[in-house]
Design a protein around this motif. Sequence first.
Motif, PDB file in Angstrom:
ATOM      1  N   GLU A 136       0.882  -1.175   0.019  1.00 49.71           N
ATOM      2  CA  GLU A 136      -0.146   0.090   0.072  1.00 49.71           C
ATOM      3  C   GLU A 136       0.859   1.360  -0.008  1.00 49.71           C
ATOM      4  OE1 GLU A 136      -3.987   1.566   2.420  1.00 49.71           O
ATOM      5  OE2 GLU A 136      -3.046  -0.254   3.061  1.00 49.71           O
ATOM      6  N   LEU A 137       1.978   1.256   0.765  1.00 50.90           N
ATOM      7  CA  LEU A 137       2.942   2.524   0.882  1.00 50.90           C
ATOM      8  C   LEU A 137       3.598   2.602  -0.480  1.00 50.90           C
ATOM      9  CD1 LEU A 137       4.237   2.255   4.487  1.00 50.90           C
ATOM     10  CD2 LEU A 137       3.220   4.271   3.414  1.00 50.90           C
ATOM     11  N   ARG A 138       4.041   1.399  -1.097  1.00 48.72           N
ATOM     12  CA  ARG A 138       4.845   1.466  -2.289  1.00 48.72           C
ATOM     13  C   ARG A 138       3.808   1.950  -3.520  1.00 48.72           C
ATOM     14  NH1 ARG A 138       6.707  -3.308  -0.161  1.00 48.72           N
ATOM     15  NH2 ARG A 138       8.740  -2.870   0.707  1.00 48.72           N
ATOM     16  N   ARG A 139       2.605   1.832  -3.319  1.00 46.78           N
ATOM     17  CA  ARG A 139       1.380   2.297  -4.476  1.00 46.78           C
ATOM     18  C   ARG A 139       1.555   4.008  -4.340  1.00 46.78           C
ATOM     19  NH1 ARG A 139      -1.358  -2.346  -3.386  1.00 46.78           N
ATOM     20  NH2 ARG A 139      -2.666  -1.352  -1.931  1.00 46.78           N
ATOM     21  N   SER A 143       8.853   4.228  -0.020  1.00 46.99           N
ATOM     22  CA  SER A 143       9.533   2.752   0.278  1.00 46.99           C
ATOM     23  C   SER A 143       8.941   2.668   1.698  1.00 46.99           C
ATOM     24  CB  SER A 143      11.018   3.150   0.132  1.00 46.99           C
ATOM     25  OG  SER A 143      11.546   3.388  -1.051  1.00 46.99           O
ATOM     26  N   PHE A 144       9.044   1.225   1.947  1.00 49.00           N
ATOM     27  CA  PHE A 144       8.719   0.716   3.377  1.00 49.00           C
ATOM     28  C   PHE A 144       9.846  -0.074   3.652  1.00 49.00           C
ATOM     29  CE2 PHE A 144       6.591  -2.449   5.943  1.00 49.00           C
ATOM     30  CZ  PHE A 144       5.997  -1.534   6.899  1.00 49.00           C
ATOM     31  N   ARG A 145      10.338   0.186   5.004  1.00 44.43           N
ATOM     32  CA  ARG A 145      11.620  -0.533   5.672  1.00 44.43           C
ATOM     33  C   ARG A 145      11.010  -0.981   6.819  1.00 44.43           C
ATOM     34  NH1 ARG A 145      16.884   0.868   3.499  1.00 44.43           N
ATOM     35  NH2 ARG A 145      16.321   1.214   1.451  1.00 44.43           N
ATOM     36  N   PRO A 146      10.571  -2.269   7.080  1.00 43.65           N
ATOM     37  CA  PRO A 146       9.834  -2.806   8.523  1.00 43.65           C
ATOM     38  C   PRO A 146      11.540  -3.315   9.296  1.00 43.65           C
ATOM     39  CG  PRO A 146       9.532  -4.543   6.765  1.00 43.65           C
ATOM     40  CD  PRO A 146      10.059  -3.332   6.079  1.00 43.65           C
TER      41      PRO A 146
END
Length: 193
Positions: A136-139, A143-146
């Motif tokens: 969802e964030l990438r859309r 960028s998403f970094r858990p």
Amino acid sequence: HMKSHEFTTVIKYRLGLKLYPEGSKCPACHNTVDVHGDHLLHCSHGGLAILRHSVICGQIFRLCQEGGLGPAREVPFLLNNGRRPADVWVPFLDAGRPVAIDFTCISQLRGDFWKKEADYPVIFAHERKERAVGAELRREGISFRPVAVSTLGNFHPEAIKLIQTLCRSKSVRLDLDEKKTFNQEMKLLSCQL
């Protein structure tokens, strides 16, 4: 960075020595605890899990600040549904793209992990975070970094890569040795856990 009684407790835990007398109760949930203190690493009552999460979040936020990355905490409205999937928001980390860093701390001592590989809990936690908000964030172009870490200090490989990247920024900005900076930051995070 540790008080002497904290250090003594950590050493006793690592050596497998008894920390509590038989029949002791958890101060948070009032259940009987084991003599070695394993229960306290995964008890979800009394804010212990939230405290670990907040401490890691604070350490990474500080590292981003020292690296001159302009971080912010708990940025609202990243997603239309009102969720806040960024414990730390860095506006230009990934090739100029914004990055949402979200933390999860999981207990390796949960019963469903006992017969799994040692790194399974952090892989499980990392994938759970990815499923929850990554796509969802990438859309949205973010960028998403858990950052998945276990209560016993096992970091997911992607979390280690992120910490190395942040340490590189700090080292360049403050003219420090990158390897020493990374080692120091990992020691701080481990002690905080």
